[in-house]
Design a protein around this motif. Structure first.
Motif, PDB file in Angstrom:
ATOM      1  N   UNK A  61       0.832  -1.205   0.000  1.00  0.00           N
ATOM      2  CA  UNK A  61       0.000   0.000   0.000  1.00  0.00           C
ATOM      3  C   UNK A  61       0.867   1.256   0.000  1.00  0.00           C
ATOM      4  N   UNK A  62       1.970   1.223   0.758  1.00  0.00           N
ATOM      5  CA  UNK A  62       2.866   2.377   0.808  1.00  0.00           C
ATOM      6  C   UNK A  62       3.570   2.569  -0.533  1.00  0.00           C
ATOM      7  N   UNK A  63       4.042   1.478  -1.120  1.00  0.00           N
ATOM      8  CA  UNK A  63       4.717   1.571  -2.416  1.00  0.00           C
ATOM      9  C   UNK A  63       3.772   2.084  -3.493  1.00  0.00           C
ATOM     10  N   UNK A  64       2.505   1.687  -3.406  1.00  0.00           N
ATOM     11  CA  UNK A  64       1.524   2.168  -4.381  1.00  0.00           C
ATOM     12  C   UNK A  64       1.335   3.676  -4.252  1.00  0.00           C
ATOM     13  N   UNK A  65       1.283   4.178  -3.015  1.00  0.00           N
ATOM     14  CA  UNK A  65       1.151   5.626  -2.821  1.00  0.00           C
ATOM     15  C   UNK A  65       2.378   6.361  -3.356  1.00  0.00           C
ATOM     16  N   UNK A  66       3.554   5.758  -3.167  1.00  0.00           N
ATOM     17  CA  UNK A  66       4.780   6.397  -3.656  1.00  0.00           C
ATOM     18  C   UNK A  66       4.798   6.433  -5.180  1.00  0.00           C
ATOM     19  N   UNK A  67       4.325   5.378  -5.806  1.00  0.00           N
ATOM     20  CA  UNK A  67       4.250   5.363  -7.274  1.00  0.00           C
ATOM     21  C   UNK A  67       3.332   6.465  -7.779  1.00  0.00           C
ATOM     22  N   UNK A 103       7.581  -0.431  -9.553  1.00  0.00           N
ATOM     23  CA  UNK A 103       6.760  -0.399  -8.337  1.00  0.00           C
ATOM     24  C   UNK A 103       5.442  -1.114  -8.561  1.00  0.00           C
ATOM     25  N   UNK A 104       4.832  -0.894  -9.700  1.00  0.00           N
ATOM     26  CA  UNK A 104       3.554  -1.538 -10.009  1.00  0.00           C
ATOM     27  C   UNK A 104       3.695  -3.055 -10.049  1.00  0.00           C
ATOM     28  N   UNK A 105       4.792  -3.519 -10.634  1.00  0.00           N
ATOM     29  CA  UNK A 105       5.019  -4.972 -10.707  1.00  0.00           C
ATOM     30  C   UNK A 105       5.178  -5.568  -9.312  1.00  0.00           C
ATOM     31  N   UNK A 106       5.978  -4.925  -8.473  1.00  0.00           N
ATOM     32  CA  UNK A 106       6.196  -5.459  -7.132  1.00  0.00           C
ATOM     33  C   UNK A 106       4.933  -5.394  -6.275  1.00  0.00           C
ATOM     34  N   UNK A 136      18.964   4.880  -8.809  1.00  0.00           N
ATOM     35  CA  UNK A 136      18.933   5.029  -7.362  1.00  0.00           C
ATOM     36  C   UNK A 136      17.846   4.158  -6.742  1.00  0.00           C
ATOM     37  N   UNK A 137      16.699   4.019  -7.448  1.00  0.00           N
ATOM     38  CA  UNK A 137      15.554   3.350  -6.837  1.00  0.00           C
ATOM     39  C   UNK A 137      15.089   2.085  -7.542  1.00  0.00           C
ATOM     40  N   UNK A 138      15.638   1.751  -8.704  1.00  0.00           N
ATOM     41  CA  UNK A 138      15.171   0.536  -9.374  1.00  0.00           C
ATOM     42  C   UNK A 138      15.469  -0.695  -8.525  1.00  0.00           C
ATOM     43  N   UNK A 139      16.524  -0.659  -7.738  1.00  0.00           N
ATOM     44  CA  UNK A 139      16.798  -1.713  -6.767  1.00  0.00           C
ATOM     45  C   UNK A 139      16.204  -1.367  -5.407  1.00  0.00           C
ATOM     46  N   UNK A 140      16.174  -0.079  -5.079  1.00  0.00           N
ATOM     47  CA  UNK A 140      15.637   0.347  -3.800  1.00  0.00           C
ATOM     48  C   UNK A 140      14.186  -0.047  -3.610  1.00  0.00           C
ATOM     49  N   UNK A 141      13.397   0.010  -4.682  1.00  0.00           N
ATOM     50  CA  UNK A 141      11.992  -0.378  -4.573  1.00  0.00           C
ATOM     51  C   UNK A 141      11.861  -1.852  -4.211  1.00  0.00           C
ATOM     52  N   UNK A 142      12.710  -2.692  -4.800  1.00  0.00           N
ATOM     53  CA  UNK A 142      12.678  -4.107  -4.461  1.00  0.00           C
ATOM     54  C   UNK A 142      13.078  -4.360  -3.019  1.00  0.00           C
ATOM     55  N   UNK A 143      14.087  -3.631  -2.544  1.00  0.00           N
ATOM     56  CA  UNK A 143      14.521  -3.790  -1.161  1.00  0.00           C
ATOM     57  C   UNK A 143      13.434  -3.341  -0.192  1.00  0.00           C
ATOM     58  N   UNK A 144      12.784  -2.230  -0.501  1.00  0.00           N
ATOM     59  CA  UNK A 144      11.690  -1.756   0.346  1.00  0.00           C
ATOM     60  C   UNK A 144      10.531  -2.746   0.337  1.00  0.00           C
TER      61      UNK A 144
END
Length: 503
Positions: free
Chosen positions: A57-63, A99-102, A150-158
């Motif tokens: 839910x948080x990642x979706x808001x960030x996207x 982000x959408x995929x994850x 910076x974030x293509x890997x960061x999103x996966x880690x989060x």
């Protein structure tokens, strides 16, 4: 482009296309990194406890925030890097796609897995493998794609439940601050932080993290790995490339030429998976070269709107590019376009097509990271494959042929992590496929479906009883009768014939 980072100092970042001020940044005192990490560790425990569904839910808001602030991000990106608007427009959509995929797949990817018993008498045990996040993932990113890398890997880690410690390049530190602001503005917890600086900052991040994702040059990657080994910290390294493209005699020549020009000149050639050398079968060589020159002559060089590609990151990168071009010309190559640094302002280099090249030239053996396209004529497919593999790098490659099966066969002869058939760079968009290099192009991979999340996790096996029956029955039970029974059972197991596999 920037002042040398000093503790407690700030620096002015200049636009490499215009020399204008893009912004200022304050460098992080490396001694302060342990305190920053301690705060991340406290927040990470609650972040992990939310579970995959809560984090999604948080990642979706960030996207959503990224989409709503795309114009602001791209404006700063152009100012910081001198990119064209066309090149800058690629980065935010890539992050939204990831982000959408994850968000859609992370709950299933991170769910505990049950495993079958290896032997019948172990069927009384229930085996489950859990994926537990590594608390702190340090991400050391390069300057060529300051937003995406910076974030293509960061999103996966989060998504995996980690906290991330971001170390952007000291050449492009501004967009990182904006991305962090967006994370906070979207209501996310304090599981993202930034360390600004150069070598000392990288060392502090490596020394304080539980996992390192590094993207950059092979030489620096080796130093990061050596530093991480002091604490046995695992690493994933996506390093340099000298990506080859092979054009077979039955290729769609116009398609191959369009792809070669875009793959070589996109982002001024400052892409790890750029087309850096082309091997063309002699039957279509002249036609291919003519089509490439035609396309290159239509390119518009400049920053911002109305241009196809922009400036290089600074004058040092211009010097590397020009060094490779002049070395080739001195050894007998011809520049059909470009070939000389322009005299005007900005760190620009014109799109340069080189022919009559060979492997004695730097442009064919060393990573250029500039807008050059060296093209070599070959007589056979075997020669093309041999030359393509004649490199310490092995990131990705491309093969062009109207016969896709033939192209696939050639692809499987190439020593690299990914091959695009009748396309270039597209593997970077395939989040279900791993993106990683062979040889000196790296260790590990990003993306790869569920593995793109699990790489940031530790596996924890939980072996629990299905029933209380038999628990402890063999503890110190070493009577002669029991030993004979055990030996007989193990002998029978060893002699069991494997089940036939259906043809």
């Amino acid at each position: 482009m920037t002042a040398t980072p000093d503790i407690d100092a700030s620096a002015t970042i200049l636009n490499p296309a215009t020399g204008e001020v893009a912004g200022t940044v304050r460098w992080t005192d490396p001694a302060d990194v342990p305190r920053i990490v301690a705060g991340l560790r406290r927040s990470q425990r609650e972040w992990e406890a939310r579970g995959a569904a809560g984090r999604a839910k948080v990642l979706a808001r960030y996207a959503v925030w990224l989409g709503e602030h795309r114009d602001e991000i791209e404006k700063l990106l152009i100012s910081e890097t001198g990119k064209s608007a066309t090149d800058a427009a690629q980065e935010v959509p890539l992050l939204i796609m990831i982000a959408s995929y994850y968000v859609k797949t992370m709950e299933k990817a991170l769910a505990p897995e049950t495993r079958p018993a290896s032997l019948p008498f172990l069927a009384i045990k229930k085996i489950a493998v859990h994926y537990r996040p590594r608390p702190i993932v340090g991400i050391v990113a390069p300057w060529n794609y300051p937003v995406a890398n910076l974030l293509m890997d960061g999103l996966g880690a989060l998504a995996a439940g980690c906290a991330v410690l971001l170390k952007p390049s000291e050449r492009t530190p501004l967009t990182a601050e904006l991305l962090l602001r967006g994370w906070i503005d979207s209501g996310a917890p304090d599981v993202m932080a930034i360390v600004q600086g150069a070598r000392e900052a990288v060392e502090a991040v490596v020394d304080s993290s539980d996992y390192i994702q590094f993207t950059g040059s092979s030489a620096t990657g080796a130093k990061v790995m050596e530093r991480a080994a002091r604490r046995l910290t695992p690493v994933s390294l996506e390093l340099g490339g000298k990506d080859p493209m092979i054009v077979l005699d039955d290729a769609d020549v116009d398609l191959a030429a369009h792809a070669a020009v875009w793959g070589a000149m996109f982002n001024a050639g400052q892409t790890c998976v750029s087309v850096e050398r082309v091997y063309v079968l002699e039957q279509v060589y002249d036609q291919f070269v003519a089509a490439v020159v035609r396309d290159v002559e239509n390119l518009r060089m400049g920053a911002g709107e109305g241009h196809d590609f922009g400036a290089l990151i600074d004058d040092s990168q211009v010097e590397v590019t020009d060094k490779h071009v002049q070395d080739a010309i001195a050894k007998g190559a011809r520049a059909l376009t470009g070939g000389r640094r322009p005299t005007g302002p900005g760190s620009f280099y014109p799109p340069t097509v080189l022919v009559d090249v060979d492997h004695s030239m730097l442009c064919m053996t060393e990573e250029t990271f500039g807008p050059t396209l060296p093209i070599m004529k070959v007589s056979t497919v075997a020669e093309a494959v041999r030359l393509a593999n004649d490199s310490p790098y092995g990131l990705s490659a491309a093969v062009f042929s109207k016969d896709v099966e033939r192209a696939n066969d050639v692809a499987l002869e190439l020593d690299c992590g990914a091959v695009n058939v009748n396309d270039v760079i597209s593997n970077l968009m395939c989040t279900t496929a791993p993106m990683g290099g062979w040889k000196t192009s790296g260790i590990g991979a990003r993306f790869g479906g569920a593995e793109g999340l699990r790489k940031f996790c530790r596996q924890e096996a939980i072996v629990a009883p299905r029933t209380a029956i038999g628990a402890g029955g063999n503890y110190y039970h070493n009577s002669l009768k029991a030993m004979k029974r055990m030996n007989l059972m193990m002998t029978k197991l060893a002699l069991m014939r494997p089940k036939r596999v259906a043809k």
